[in-house]
Design a protein around this motif. Structure first.
Motif, PDB file in Angstrom:
ATOM      1  N   SER A   1       0.831  -1.194   0.000  1.00  0.00           N
ATOM      2  CA  SER A   1       0.000   0.000   0.000  1.00  0.00           C
ATOM      3  C   SER A   1       0.863   1.240   0.000  1.00  0.00           C
ATOM      4  O   SER A   1       0.468   2.292  -0.460  1.00  0.00           O
ATOM      5  CB  SER A   1      -0.939   0.002   1.201  1.00  0.00           C
TER       6      SER A   1
ATOM      7  N   MET B   1     -12.359   7.433   8.113  1.00  0.00           N
ATOM      8  CA  MET B   1     -10.967   7.109   8.430  1.00  0.00           C
ATOM      9  C   MET B   1     -10.082   8.323   8.271  1.00  0.00           C
ATOM     10  O   MET B   1      -9.232   8.609   9.122  1.00  0.00           O
ATOM     11  CB  MET B   1     -10.470   6.003   7.489  1.00  0.00           C
TER      12      MET B   1
ATOM     13  N   ALA C   1      -8.066  10.177  11.173  1.00  0.00           N
ATOM     14  CA  ALA C   1      -6.598  10.207  11.079  1.00  0.00           C
ATOM     15  C   ALA C   1      -6.104  11.652  11.159  1.00  0.00           C
ATOM     16  O   ALA C   1      -5.094  11.940  11.817  1.00  0.00           O
ATOM     17  CB  ALA C   1      -6.149   9.559   9.783  1.00  0.00           C
TER      18      ALA C   1
ATOM     19  N   LEU D   1      -3.526  12.939  13.919  1.00  0.00           N
ATOM     20  CA  LEU D   1      -2.213  13.429  13.480  1.00  0.00           C
ATOM     21  C   LEU D   1      -2.018  14.901  13.839  1.00  0.00           C
ATOM     22  O   LEU D   1      -0.890  15.333  14.097  1.00  0.00           O
ATOM     23  CB  LEU D   1      -2.051  13.208  11.970  1.00  0.00           C
TER      24      LEU D   1
ATOM     25  N   ALA E   1      -0.861  14.801  17.236  1.00  0.00           N
ATOM     26  CA  ALA E   1       0.510  14.291  17.259  1.00  0.00           C
ATOM     27  C   ALA E   1       1.494  15.378  16.832  1.00  0.00           C
ATOM     28  O   ALA E   1       2.612  15.470  17.362  1.00  0.00           O
ATOM     29  CB  ALA E   1       0.625  13.074  16.339  1.00  0.00           C
TER      30      ALA E   1
ATOM     31  N   GLN F   1       7.901  16.528   8.180  1.00  0.00           N
ATOM     32  CA  GLN F   1       7.303  15.436   7.400  1.00  0.00           C
ATOM     33  C   GLN F   1       5.841  15.249   7.799  1.00  0.00           C
ATOM     34  O   GLN F   1       4.956  15.102   6.943  1.00  0.00           O
ATOM     35  CB  GLN F   1       8.094  14.139   7.644  1.00  0.00           C
TER      36      GLN F   1
ATOM     37  N   TYR G   1       2.496  15.908   5.534  1.00  0.00           N
ATOM     38  CA  TYR G   1       1.535  14.808   5.378  1.00  0.00           C
ATOM     39  C   TYR G   1       0.131  15.282   5.732  1.00  0.00           C
ATOM     40  O   TYR G   1      -0.833  14.993   5.018  1.00  0.00           O
ATOM     41  CB  TYR G   1       1.963  13.639   6.272  1.00  0.00           C
TER      42      TYR G   1
ATOM     43  N   VAL H   1      -6.127  -2.094   7.465  1.00  0.00           N
ATOM     44  CA  VAL H   1      -4.838  -1.862   6.785  1.00  0.00           C
ATOM     45  C   VAL H   1      -4.786  -0.433   6.252  1.00  0.00           C
ATOM     46  O   VAL H   1      -3.771   0.265   6.395  1.00  0.00           O
ATOM     47  CB  VAL H   1      -4.645  -2.878   5.635  1.00  0.00           C
ATOM     48  N   GLU H   2      -5.864  -0.017   5.639  1.00  0.00           N
ATOM     49  CA  GLU H   2      -5.903   1.349   5.093  1.00  0.00           C
ATOM     50  C   GLU H   2      -5.818   2.382   6.197  1.00  0.00           C
ATOM     51  O   GLU H   2      -5.161   3.419   6.075  1.00  0.00           O
ATOM     52  CB  GLU H   2      -7.198   1.559   4.299  1.00  0.00           C
ATOM     53  N   TYR H   3      -6.453   2.102   7.304  1.00  0.00           N
ATOM     54  CA  TYR H   3      -6.413   3.018   8.442  1.00  0.00           C
ATOM     55  C   TYR H   3      -5.002   3.116   9.003  1.00  0.00           C
ATOM     56  O   TYR H   3      -4.500   4.209   9.284  1.00  0.00           O
ATOM     57  CB  TYR H   3      -7.382   2.488   9.501  1.00  0.00           C
TER      58      TYR H   3
ATOM     59  N   HIS I   1      -2.346   2.513   7.374  1.00  0.00           N
ATOM     60  CA  HIS I   1      -1.548   3.207   6.361  1.00  0.00           C
ATOM     61  C   HIS I   1      -1.709   4.723   6.476  1.00  0.00           C
ATOM     62  O   HIS I   1      -0.763   5.484   6.277  1.00  0.00           O
ATOM     63  CB  HIS I   1      -1.994   2.719   4.981  1.00  0.00           C
ATOM     64  N   LEU I   2      -2.913   5.160   6.812  1.00  0.00           N
ATOM     65  CA  LEU I   2      -3.148   6.603   6.992  1.00  0.00           C
ATOM     66  C   LEU I   2      -2.361   7.141   8.180  1.00  0.00           C
ATOM     67  O   LEU I   2      -1.866   8.272   8.151  1.00  0.00           O
ATOM     68  CB  LEU I   2      -4.645   6.863   7.230  1.00  0.00           C
ATOM     69  N   LEU I   3      -2.256   6.340   9.218  1.00  0.00           N
ATOM     70  CA  LEU I   3      -1.532   6.791  10.409  1.00  0.00           C
ATOM     71  C   LEU I   3      -0.023   6.648  10.270  1.00  0.00           C
ATOM     72  O   LEU I   3       0.727   7.250  11.030  1.00  0.00           O
ATOM     73  CB  LEU I   3      -1.994   5.995  11.646  1.00  0.00           C
ATOM     74  N   ASP I   4       0.402   5.850   9.310  1.00  0.00           N
ATOM     75  CA  ASP I   4       1.833   5.619   9.101  1.00  0.00           C
ATOM     76  C   ASP I   4       2.431   6.818   8.375  1.00  0.00           C
ATOM     77  O   ASP I   4       2.687   6.799   7.170  1.00  0.00           O
ATOM     78  CB  ASP I   4       2.023   4.327   8.299  1.00  0.00           C
ATOM     79  N   VAL I   5       2.671   7.832   9.132  1.00  0.00           N
ATOM     80  CA  VAL I   5       3.066   9.122   8.564  1.00  0.00           C
ATOM     81  C   VAL I   5       4.445   9.055   7.918  1.00  0.00           C
ATOM     82  O   VAL I   5       4.683   9.639   6.854  1.00  0.00           O
ATOM     83  CB  VAL I   5       3.066  10.179   9.686  1.00  0.00           C
ATOM     84  N   HIS I   6       5.345   8.347   8.564  1.00  0.00           N
ATOM     85  CA  HIS I   6       6.746   8.362   8.124  1.00  0.00           C
ATOM     86  C   HIS I   6       7.061   7.238   7.155  1.00  0.00           C
ATOM     87  O   HIS I   6       8.234   6.995   6.843  1.00  0.00           O
ATOM     88  CB  HIS I   6       7.662   8.275   9.343  1.00  0.00           C
ATOM     89  N   ARG I   7       6.040   6.569   6.724  1.00  0.00           N
ATOM     90  CA  ARG I   7       6.155   5.512   5.704  1.00  0.00           C
ATOM     91  C   ARG I   7       7.163   4.424   6.105  1.00  0.00           C
ATOM     92  O   ARG I   7       7.992   4.011   5.315  1.00  0.00           O
ATOM     93  CB  ARG I   7       6.561   6.120   4.343  1.00  0.00           C
TER      94      ARG I   7
ATOM     95  N   LYS J   1       5.824   1.681   7.815  1.00  0.00           N
ATOM     96  CA  LYS J   1       4.896   0.589   8.137  1.00  0.00           C
ATOM     97  C   LYS J   1       4.823   0.361   9.648  1.00  0.00           C
ATOM     98  O   LYS J   1       4.538  -0.751  10.100  1.00  0.00           O
ATOM     99  CB  LYS J   1       5.300  -0.732   7.457  1.00  0.00           C
TER     100      LYS J   1
ATOM    101  N   ASN K   1       5.145   5.048  15.743  1.00  0.00           N
ATOM    102  CA  ASN K   1       6.040   5.263  16.886  1.00  0.00           C
ATOM    103  C   ASN K   1       5.200   5.509  18.135  1.00  0.00           C
ATOM    104  O   ASN K   1       3.967   5.527  18.077  1.00  0.00           O
ATOM    105  CB  ASN K   1       7.024   6.397  16.601  1.00  0.00           C
TER     106      ASN K   1
ATOM    107  N   LEU L   1       2.677   8.620  17.963  1.00  0.00           N
ATOM    108  CA  LEU L   1       1.504   8.367  17.119  1.00  0.00           C
ATOM    109  C   LEU L   1       0.594   7.343  17.790  1.00  0.00           C
ATOM    110  O   LEU L   1      -0.630   7.482  17.775  1.00  0.00           O
ATOM    111  CB  LEU L   1       1.941   7.864  15.745  1.00  0.00           C
TER     112      LEU L   1
ATOM    113  N   PHE M   1       2.098  -3.587  11.936  1.00  0.00           N
ATOM    114  CA  PHE M   1       0.684  -3.852  11.719  1.00  0.00           C
ATOM    115  C   PHE M   1       0.196  -5.077  12.486  1.00  0.00           C
ATOM    116  O   PHE M   1      -0.941  -5.101  12.957  1.00  0.00           O
ATOM    117  CB  PHE M   1       0.370  -4.034  10.231  1.00  0.00           C
TER     118      PHE M   1
END
Lengths: 296, 193
Positions: free
Chosen positions: A100, A247, A251, A255, A258, A275, A279, B30-32, B34-40, B42, B45, B48, B81
């Motif tokens: 993804s 969602m 989010a 964020l 955060a 960053q 985002y 998973v999509e949710y 992914h939205l919270l995974d700001v720093h890419r 996966k 921290n 967050l 995840f």
């Protein structure tokens, strides 16, 4: 009674584009499988999704005699974790989560199903969500869980555990189609057949031209009301828009809080803070874009 | 612990038999994530993760820290995840009053979560620490150590813990049956009248 080992098994059907078999970074040898939840497990009545066109054998994705077996819950398994506890992890879904990240580039692939859509299919008066409002980013492009089922949104009354998102099999698609649509489609077909069979030899030319006209008109009507197959295939794999909005809004709230913590703890100039800020701005822009399109 | 009404997790649900999410729920999750995974990366921290839990539940800061330390089993300071999925299942099990079933169905992972030191044995302190998550009552704990501490060392190994989950599940099912029967009796009386 022994506890079942946690195994993730794939649904039958075409392989997932980001399945471990195809993902270059996957280290998982055995094929993954995910069991989905069986329907009819006593949940609350569902609110059906935006009205769908009448079923057509050629257009319904996944329709046919070879329906998948009844879905069962996802049993996650992570074989390579140092702790056995991680066997509860979802390795297949990690692969999904990994993939993804690649999907969030905003670029459309040459095989984007939306490129297959014709302008004729874009006029869908019966759909509640016009095509331009479908998510424009490519995050979910190419994603397919081999899903032959649709989402339906089930609003909870209180904290009842029976509520939540449900799936409906293809076999249940008929129930969600409006009877008026079916009748209209059937009528159109009947008209076409009548048009071809009516008329004697003397009136053949006139009837032919009339029939051709009526058939062309009815075919145009049909093409207006029956969406392109590629569109529906993609719709099957996308999350419903209300859920996506929920969602994203949530989010954004999380964020934003955060970001305040980041600024207070590591400072405004830290690259992680910047960053996160970028985002959040990107998310807000995307949300506003979607809202603007919906308003139009 | 309660989930915030109207939050995304609030709309998910567990299968009552297996106490796991369906594929579609997982896809949404998973999509949710992914939205919270700001720093890419996966991962989430600690900051967050804290804000996420603080937003969707009524857990306090120290409880969120305990949960984070519990899930960060690699001690890398981030949650992937699979740990996130585990947490969501635990939260939903508590939200939907499926604690006994969840512990019964997933006794191994729960035991390993409680076994913070990795000694393959858990003592009363482990249960107390995570009581806000798994809701094992004091009386149950006393019965637990009285009836199932076969080795007698005041700590439970996995087999003893598994026995406990089986018995508590049986007890739970019996209580459910009794409740159903109690409900059925007045209905029968109404029918007779």
């Amino acid at each position: 009674m022994e506890e079942k080992p946690f195994k993730v098994r794939t649904l039958p059907g075409p392989p997932h584009p980001v399945s471990p078999q195809t993902h270059p970074r996957s280290t998982l040898g055995p094929s993954l499988a995910i069991l989905s939840l069986s329907p009819g497990s006593g949940q609350l009545p569902t609110i059906t999704p935006p009205p769908s066109p009448p079923p057509q054998p050629g257009l319904r994705p996944g329709g046919g005699p070879g329906n998948p077996p009844p879905p069962q819950p996802a049993l996650p398994f992570l074989p390579n974790s140092p702790r056995p506890l991680a066997s509860l992890g979802v390795c297949g879904l990690q692969a999904l989560a990994k993939s993804s990240g690649h999907r969030g580039s905003g670029k459309s692939s040459p095989h984007d199903t939306r490129n297959l859509w014709t302008t004729a299919t874009q006029s869908q008066p019966k759909l509640n969500v016009p095509l331009p409002t479908v998510r424009e980013d490519s995050e979910l492009e190419g994603s397919s869980v081999g899903g032959k089922t649709r989402w339906s949104y089930n609003q909870k009354a209180g904290h009842d555990s029976d509520g939540g998102w449900e799936e409906s099999d293809d076999g249940e698609d008929k129930d969600s189609f409006k009877p008026e649509e079916l009748d209209e489609h059937a009528l159109m077909e009947l008209e076409m057949r009548r048009g071809s069979s009516l008329g004697g030899p003397l009136e053949e030319d006139d009837s032919k031209t009339d029939d051709e006209k009526s058939s062309s008109v009815s075919s145009l009507n049909i093409s207006k009301h029956t969406p392109h197959r590629a569109y529906w295939v993609e719709q099957q794999s996308r999350l419903p828009l209300p859920l996506t909005e929920l969602m994203e809004n949530e989010a954004l709230e999380i964020l934003t809080k955060a970001l305040r913590s980041y600024r207070s703890e590591i400072g405004r100039d830290h690259f992680l803070t910047k960053q996160l800020q970028r985002y959040i701005e990107g998310l807000k822009r995307r949300r506003n874009k979607r809202l603007q399109v919906m308003v139009i | 612990m309660k989930l915030k009404q109207g939050s995304f997790l609030w709309y998910l649900y567990l299968d009552k038999l297996y106490c796991l999410l369906s594929v579609r729920n997982v896809k949404a999750l998973v999509e949710y994530f992914h939205l919270l995974d700001v720093h890419r990366k996966k991962t989430l921290n600690d900051v967050l993760f804290y804000h996420f839990l603080h937003h969707v539940t009524d857990l306090k800061r120290n409880q969120i820290t305990i949960v984070f330390n519990m899930l960060d089993w690699n001690a890398v300071g981030e949650i992937g995840f699979d740990q996130f999925y585990m947490l969501v299942c635990i939260l939903l099990a508590q939200e939907n009053h499926l604690e006994e079933q969840f512990i019964f169905r997933h006794s191994r992972p729960v035991f390993e979560l409680l076994d913070l030191d990795g000694e393959l044995k858990i003592g009363p302190s482990n249960f107390h620490m995570y009581n806000f998550l798994f809701k094992i009552k004091k009386q149950q704990l006393r019965d637990l150590y009285h009836d199932f501490d076969i080795t007698g060392d005041c700590r439970l190994n996995y087999k003893e813990f598994k026995l406990f989950t089986i018995f508590s599940m049986n007890k739970y099912q019996e209580s459910q049956k009794a409740v159903k029967e109690e409900k059925a009796v007045p209905e029968k009386k109404c029918h007779k009248l």
